[in-house]
Design an enzyme around this catalytic site. Structure first.
Site, mmCIF file in Angstrom:
data_model
loop_
_atom_site.group_PDB
_atom_site.id
_atom_site.type_symbol
_atom_site.label_atom_id
_atom_site.label_comp_id
_atom_site.label_asym_id
_atom_site.label_seq_id
_atom_site.Cartn_x
_atom_site.Cartn_y
_atom_site.Cartn_z
ATOM 1 N N SER A 3 0.808 -1.220 0.000
ATOM 2 C CA SER A 3 0.000 0.000 0.000
ATOM 3 C C SER A 3 0.848 1.280 0.000
ATOM 4 C CB SER A 3 -0.954 -0.039 1.191
ATOM 5 O OG SER A 3 -1.819 1.067 1.181
ATOM 6 N N ASP B 177 -1.957 6.544 -3.363
ATOM 7 C CA ASP B 177 -0.918 5.801 -2.646
ATOM 8 C C ASP B 177 -0.424 4.667 -3.550
ATOM 9 O OD1 ASP B 177 -3.279 4.295 -2.384
ATOM 10 O OD2 ASP B 177 -2.505 3.285 -0.611
ATOM 11 N N ASP C 181 -0.841 1.465 -3.895
ATOM 12 C CA ASP C 181 -1.747 0.482 -4.496
ATOM 13 C C ASP C 181 -3.078 1.110 -4.898
ATOM 14 O OD1 ASP C 181 -2.698 0.787 -1.888
ATOM 15 O OD2 ASP C 181 -3.416 -1.285 -1.785
ATOM 16 N N ASP D 139 -5.707 2.573 -3.603
ATOM 17 C CA ASP D 139 -7.051 2.507 -3.019
ATOM 18 C C ASP D 139 -7.409 3.838 -2.363
ATOM 19 O OD1 ASP D 139 -5.246 2.118 -0.967
ATOM 20 O OD2 ASP D 139 -6.229 0.346 -0.129
#
Ligand code: MG
Length: 451
Positions: free
Chosen positions: A97, A240, A242, A244
């Site tokens: 993440s 960010d 990843d 999400d």
């Protein structure tokens, strides 16, 4: 207490230290042994250690007889959408993440594409620690194939979820800072499909994150803010690692805190559909103000996006999210989705027909002050218990840590799920008062730490 593998948002660690290839193989075997029958979808962010962990997880899943569909490098929500709209036993994402490049991690999602519940994590943890795997014999070992449709399917779903024609007609100019993360393969394309003039920053995937650290906080986004000003863009957005989460800059190149956009989107959702908005106890009072004014209600949960998503799923909520730029749109899917958040904000700016700064200025203003204090990890529960004792007699919500309410603000002291620190959040109408409340929270915590 049995040992834990999963933190508040999956398994996370420094590569070669607590995040090893042996761990990934065993997690693959434990996950494959725990999921129901059917293929497992797999994705990863662009971290340099990604292929290594992917192959280890895949080996473990295949050993338990699951077929694996490798969707490649893509945002976590894209993999979740792929699982939700396909026929899978579940999915696995190799990602850390927003953590720095030396980290990696593993996230497991269920057949609905939602992060698995704590009880499902415990099943995997028990198998992992007891090495209790259901391994297939040679004839039943799984097969692996690649699928390159996940990204297109995901973007189709997002475009269909907003008024794309109206957004296209507005021809917004948008600076997108992908931070060399997974959103490189989605957000610039999404913006083009929505008729935007795209200025791309850090737009090639690179697991070394050469452009900026993967967390979209203000100190990492100075280039984005400057570029929004210089290019006279309508807004800027950063994801960010990843993707999400989505964090915005207004047309003046001013950083917009995640709780402001959360309130903006929540207001729109409640005005359209009424109902309940779900958010963690750490969220700004601003959200509750606008949701109430629009005729809706707010439900608070413990901190952690998977908990917000599950509460939304179980209660049929209208909308939900966190102050860090994570937003959950239930008609789309039950997880945070950075690209969907971007598309919704474009839709709101389009409909309003005014600059983003003017829209945000309509929201009640609060000052938030954040700080943190390190603690010796074994003392976590004892400190928390003493903290709750010290807060007796105050107006307290202790659903997660200790949140003390005052007439003109609040302070929340809670242990982080990923680091040995207590996070202190304080909010009030002025900076000075928020700082003072944070200091009160810190003083309370230091007394609890002193024993
Ligand atoms: Mg993330």
């Amino acid at each position: 207490m049995s040992p834990r593998l999963f933190g508040t948002n999956g398994i996370r660690g420094v590569v070669g230290q607590d995040m090893t290839v042996d761990l990934a193989l065993r997690v693959g075997k434990a996950t494959g042994s725990s999921l129901g029958p059917g293929p497992v979808a797999l994705g990863r962010d662009p971290r340099t250690s990604g292929p290594m962990f992917r192959d280890a997880v895949v080996a473990g899943l295949l050993a338990t007889g699951h077929d694996v569909v490798d969707a490649g490098m893509l945002p976590t929500p894209a993999l979740q959408y792929f699982v939700r709209t396909g026929r899978f036993a579940g999915g696995v994402v190799v990602t850390a993440s927003h953590n720095p490049a030396e980290f990696n991690g593993i996230k497991v999602v269920d057949a609905k594409g939602m992060e698995i519940s704590r009880s499902e994590e415990e099943v995997i943890e028990a198998r992992y620690f007891e090495e209790r795997f259901s391994l297939a014999d040679w004839k039943a070992v799984g097969h692996v194939r690649e699928d390159h449709d996940a990204i297109r399917t995901y973007l189709d779903g997002i475009v269909a979820g907003v008024d794309a024609a109206a957004i296209r007609a507005r021809k917004l100019r948008v600076v997108v800072d992908c931070g060399n993360g997974a959103s490189c393969v989605t957000s610039p394309v999404l913006l083009s499909r929505l008729g935007c003039e795209v200025v791309s920053l850090n737009g090639h995937p690179d697991g070394g994150f050469p452009g900026r650290p993967p967390e979209p906080v203000r100190e990492n986004l100075s280039t984005l803010l400057k570029l929004v000003r210089e290019s006279k863009a309508d807004l800027g957005v950063a994801h960010d690692g990843d993707a999400d989460r989505a964090i915005f800059a207004d047309e003046r190149g001013e950083f917009v805190f995640g709780d402001r956009t959360l309130a903006l989107v929540a207001r729109e959702a409640v005005q359209a559909k009424g109902g309940t908005v779900v958010t963690p106890v750490s969220s700004s009072r601003c959200l509750e103000d606008v949701v109430r004014a629009a005729g809706g209600t707010v439900t608070y949960t413990m901190v952690g996006a998977p908990l917000v998503a599950r509460a939304m799923y179980e209660s049929g909520a209208t909308f939900g999210g966190e102050e860090n730029g994570g937003m959950i749109f239930p008609e789309h899917q039950f997880c945070r989705d950075g690209a969907m958040a971007l598309a919704k904000v474009l839709e709101i700016v389009t409909r309003a027909g005014k600059p983003m700064s003017a829209l945000l200025a309509e929201l009640p203003a609060y000052s938030l002050h954040k700080t943190s204090v390190h603690y010796p990890p074994p003392e976590r529960d004892a400190i928390l218990a003493r903290l709750k004792g010290l807060a007796k007699g105050l107006r307290v919500n202790d659903i997660d840590g200790v949140k003390v309410h005052y007439d003109d603000g609040w302070v929340l002291v809670r242990p982080s799920g990923t680091e040995p620190i207590f996070r202190i959040f304080a909010e009030a109408k002025t900076d000075a008062r928020a700082k003072a409340l944070a200091a009160e929270g810190e003083a309370l915590l230091r007394r609890a730490m002193a024993g």
